[in-house]
Design a protein around this motif. Structure first.
Motif, PDB file in Angstrom:
ATOM      1  N   GLY A 181       0.793  -1.213   0.000  1.00 22.54           N
ATOM      2  CA  GLY A 181       0.000   0.000   0.000  1.00 22.54           C
ATOM      3  C   GLY A 181       0.833   1.274   0.000  1.00 22.54           C
ATOM      4  O   GLY A 181       0.331   2.352   0.289  1.00 22.54           O
ATOM      5  N   ALA A 182       2.102   1.173  -0.331  1.00 19.94           N
ATOM      6  CA  ALA A 182       2.970   2.349  -0.342  1.00 19.94           C
ATOM      7  C   ALA A 182       2.656   3.280  -1.516  1.00 19.94           C
ATOM      8  O   ALA A 182       2.960   4.463  -1.453  1.00 19.94           O
ATOM      9  CB  ALA A 182       4.433   1.917  -0.402  1.00 19.94           C
ATOM     10  N   LEU A 183       2.055   2.744  -2.572  1.00 18.79           N
ATOM     11  CA  LEU A 183       1.687   3.561  -3.730  1.00 18.79           C
ATOM     12  C   LEU A 183       0.195   3.874  -3.686  1.00 18.79           C
ATOM     13  O   LEU A 183      -0.618   3.054  -3.257  1.00 18.79           O
ATOM     14  CB  LEU A 183       2.043   2.830  -5.027  1.00 18.79           C
ATOM     15  N   THR A 184      -0.157   5.019  -4.183  1.00 15.60           N
ATOM     16  CA  THR A 184      -1.543   5.484  -4.126  1.00 15.60           C
ATOM     17  C   THR A 184      -2.483   4.661  -4.999  1.00 15.60           C
ATOM     18  O   THR A 184      -2.066   4.062  -5.992  1.00 15.60           O
ATOM     19  CB  THR A 184      -1.626   6.968  -4.533  1.00 15.60           C
ATOM     20  N   ASP A 185      -3.765   4.677  -4.615  1.00 15.63           N
ATOM     21  CA  ASP A 185      -4.815   4.031  -5.411  1.00 15.63           C
ATOM     22  C   ASP A 185      -5.507   5.026  -6.337  1.00 15.63           C
ATOM     23  O   ASP A 185      -6.399   4.651  -7.089  1.00 15.63           O
ATOM     24  CB  ASP A 185      -5.877   3.411  -4.491  1.00 15.63           C
ATOM     25  N   ASP A 186      -5.106   6.287  -6.288  1.00 15.51           N
ATOM     26  CA  ASP A 186      -5.740   7.348  -7.056  1.00 15.51           C
ATOM     27  C   ASP A 186      -5.141   7.423  -8.461  1.00 15.51           C
ATOM     28  O   ASP A 186      -3.975   7.780  -8.630  1.00 15.51           O
ATOM     29  CB  ASP A 186      -5.544   8.675  -6.326  1.00 15.51           C
ATOM     30  N   PRO A 187      -5.923   7.102  -9.507  1.00 15.18           N
ATOM     31  CA  PRO A 187      -5.386   7.115 -10.880  1.00 15.18           C
ATOM     32  C   PRO A 187      -4.992   8.502 -11.387  1.00 15.18           C
ATOM     33  O   PRO A 187      -4.280   8.617 -12.372  1.00 15.18           O
ATOM     34  CB  PRO A 187      -6.526   6.557 -11.728  1.00 15.18           C
ATOM     35  N   SER A 188      -5.412   9.557 -10.714  1.00 13.49           N
ATOM     36  CA  SER A 188      -5.030  10.896 -11.166  1.00 13.49           C
ATOM     37  C   SER A 188      -3.613  11.276 -10.726  1.00 13.49           C
ATOM     38  O   SER A 188      -3.058  12.253 -11.224  1.00 13.49           O
ATOM     39  CB  SER A 188      -6.039  11.932 -10.644  1.00 13.49           C
ATOM     40  N   GLN A 189      -3.027  10.526  -9.830  1.00 14.67           N
ATOM     41  CA  GLN A 189      -1.666  10.796  -9.359  1.00 14.67           C
ATOM     42  C   GLN A 189      -0.673  10.014 -10.218  1.00 14.67           C
ATOM     43  O   GLN A 189      -0.944   8.890 -10.642  1.00 14.67           O
ATOM     44  CB  GLN A 189      -1.530  10.368  -7.895  1.00 14.67           C
ATOM     45  N   SER A 190       0.487  10.615 -10.465  1.00 15.00           N
ATOM     46  CA  SER A 190       1.475   9.967 -11.337  1.00 15.00           C
ATOM     47  C   SER A 190       2.063   8.708 -10.718  1.00 15.00           C
ATOM     48  O   SER A 190       2.426   7.782 -11.432  1.00 15.00           O
ATOM     49  CB  SER A 190       2.593  10.947 -11.698  1.00 15.00           C
ATOM     50  N   GLU A 191       2.145   8.624  -9.397  1.00 15.28           N
ATOM     51  CA  GLU A 191       2.727   7.429  -8.777  1.00 15.28           C
ATOM     52  C   GLU A 191       1.821   6.208  -8.918  1.00 15.28           C
ATOM     53  O   GLU A 191       2.257   5.073  -8.735  1.00 15.28           O
ATOM     54  CB  GLU A 191       3.062   7.684  -7.306  1.00 15.28           C
ATOM     55  N   PHE A 192       0.558   6.425  -9.287  1.00 11.74           N
ATOM     56  CA  PHE A 192      -0.358   5.307  -9.508  1.00 11.74           C
ATOM     57  C   PHE A 192       0.158   4.385 -10.603  1.00 11.74           C
ATOM     58  O   PHE A 192       0.019   3.175 -10.530  1.00 11.74           O
ATOM     59  CB  PHE A 192      -1.751   5.831  -9.872  1.00 11.74           C
ATOM     60  N   PHE A 193       0.791   4.956 -11.635  1.00  9.83           N
ATOM     61  CA  PHE A 193       1.257   4.154 -12.763  1.00  9.83           C
ATOM     62  C   PHE A 193       2.514   3.354 -12.453  1.00  9.83           C
ATOM     63  O   PHE A 193       2.977   2.581 -13.276  1.00  9.83           O
ATOM     64  CB  PHE A 193       1.449   5.040 -13.985  1.00  9.83           C
ATOM     65  N   ARG A 210       2.397   1.318  -9.967  1.00 15.52           N
ATOM     66  CA  ARG A 210       1.826   0.097  -9.381  1.00 15.52           C
ATOM     67  C   ARG A 210       1.897  -1.049 -10.383  1.00 15.52           C
ATOM     68  O   ARG A 210       1.731  -0.856 -11.579  1.00 15.52           O
ATOM     69  CB  ARG A 210       0.369   0.323  -8.988  1.00 15.52           C
ATOM     70  N   THR A 211       2.122  -2.250  -9.888  1.00 17.84           N
ATOM     71  CA  THR A 211       2.187  -3.406 -10.778  1.00 17.84           C
ATOM     72  C   THR A 211       0.827  -3.799 -11.316  1.00 17.84           C
ATOM     73  O   THR A 211       0.725  -4.444 -12.352  1.00 17.84           O
ATOM     74  CB  THR A 211       2.800  -4.617 -10.048  1.00 17.84           C
ATOM     75  N   ASP A 212      -0.231  -3.403 -10.643  1.00 23.09           N
ATOM     76  CA  ASP A 212      -1.573  -3.748 -11.093  1.00 23.09           C
ATOM     77  C   ASP A 212      -2.265  -2.615 -11.850  1.00 23.09           C
ATOM     78  O   ASP A 212      -3.406  -2.749 -12.262  1.00 23.09           O
ATOM     79  CB  ASP A 212      -2.433  -4.187  -9.916  1.00 23.09           C
ATOM     80  N   ALA A 213      -1.571  -1.496 -12.049  1.00 16.14           N
ATOM     81  CA  ALA A 213      -2.190  -0.348 -12.697  1.00 16.14           C
ATOM     82  C   ALA A 213      -2.471  -0.601 -14.174  1.00 16.14           C
ATOM     83  O   ALA A 213      -3.498  -0.177 -14.694  1.00 16.14           O
ATOM     84  CB  ALA A 213      -1.324   0.894 -12.541  1.00 16.14           C
ATOM     85  N   ARG A 214      -1.554  -1.273 -14.842  1.00 19.30           N
ATOM     86  CA  ARG A 214      -1.725  -1.535 -16.277  1.00 19.30           C
ATOM     87  C   ARG A 214      -1.486  -3.019 -16.564  1.00 19.30           C
ATOM     88  O   ARG A 214      -0.717  -3.379 -17.440  1.00 19.30           O
ATOM     89  CB  ARG A 214      -0.759  -0.658 -17.068  1.00 19.30           C
ATOM     90  N   ALA A 215      -2.142  -3.865 -15.810  1.00 19.80           N
ATOM     91  CA  ALA A 215      -1.973  -5.313 -15.976  1.00 19.80           C
ATOM     92  C   ALA A 215      -2.420  -5.782 -17.351  1.00 19.80           C
ATOM     93  O   ALA A 215      -1.985  -6.827 -17.835  1.00 19.80           O
ATOM     94  CB  ALA A 215      -2.726  -6.065 -14.885  1.00 19.80           C
ATOM     95  N   VAL A 216      -3.266  -5.002 -18.005  1.00 19.19           N
ATOM     96  CA  VAL A 216      -3.746  -5.371 -19.334  1.00 19.19           C
ATOM     97  C   VAL A 216      -2.591  -5.428 -20.336  1.00 19.19           C
ATOM     98  O   VAL A 216      -2.648  -6.184 -21.314  1.00 19.19           O
ATOM     99  CB  VAL A 216      -4.855  -4.399 -19.793  1.00 19.19           C
ATOM    100  N   ILE A 217      -1.535  -4.684 -20.102  1.00 14.49           N
ATOM    101  CA  ILE A 217      -0.363  -4.723 -20.985  1.00 14.49           C
ATOM    102  C   ILE A 217       0.257  -6.115 -20.984  1.00 14.49           C
ATOM    103  O   ILE A 217       0.621  -6.643 -22.030  1.00 14.49           O
ATOM    104  CB  ILE A 217       0.675  -3.662 -20.552  1.00 14.49           C
ATOM    105  N   VAL A 218       0.352  -6.714 -19.810  1.00 18.97           N
ATOM    106  CA  VAL A 218       0.934  -8.053 -19.707  1.00 18.97           C
ATOM    107  C   VAL A 218       0.004  -9.093 -20.322  1.00 18.97           C
ATOM    108  O   VAL A 218       0.444  -9.986 -21.040  1.00 18.97           O
ATOM    109  CB  VAL A 218       1.252  -8.393 -18.237  1.00 18.97           C
TER     110      VAL A 218
END
Length: 124
Positions: free
Chosen positions: A5-17, A19-27
């Motif tokens: 939980g060290a990274l934010t859950d808010d998609p409007s913040q740059s640190e959200f990206f 996250r390993t689960d932020a763009r799982a669709v790429i994998v």
């Protein structure tokens, strides 16, 4: 960091990206197997600086391979390789490196052995 939980859950913040689960669709949409083909990154080009750098790397790779051949022979307590054997080994590495370059791989072929590391006693 995602799990703790060290990274934010808010998609409007740059640190959200980060996250390993932020763009799982790429994998999940990635093509895992792909056949390389010539010129897949565009037409070949020539640069003198890059040529010289690669030439230096090739000479160092050849010297490293020769050392590996002799170190393996000493570690295994067998006779040292003959000159024609070393020449064939270097030629095969060159042929395989050329083939790797033709099909678009980003690496060359080289020998590396752990026995030369052991021979010099670096593991102790």
């Amino acid at each position: 960091m995602t799990y703790t939980g060290a990274l934010t859950d808010d998609p409007s913040q740059s640190e959200f990206f980060a996250r390993t689960d932020a763009r799982a669709v790429i994998v999940t949409n990635a093509s895992w197997f792909r056949v390389p083909y010539p010129n897949q990154f565009g037409p070949p080009s020539f640069n003198v600086g890059v040529f010289i750098a690669f030439l230096i790397g090739t000479v160092l790779s050849i010297l490293d391979s020769i050392g590996d051949y002799y170190a393996c022979a000493r570690i295994c307590n067998v006779p040292l390789p003959p000159r024609h054997g070393v020449n064939r080994g270097i030629a095969e590495e060159g042929l395989c490196s050329t083939l790797a370059g033709v099909i678009g791989c980003g690496h060359a072929t080289n020998t590396y052995d752990y026995s030369s590391y052991l021979y010099h006693g670096y593991d102790q």
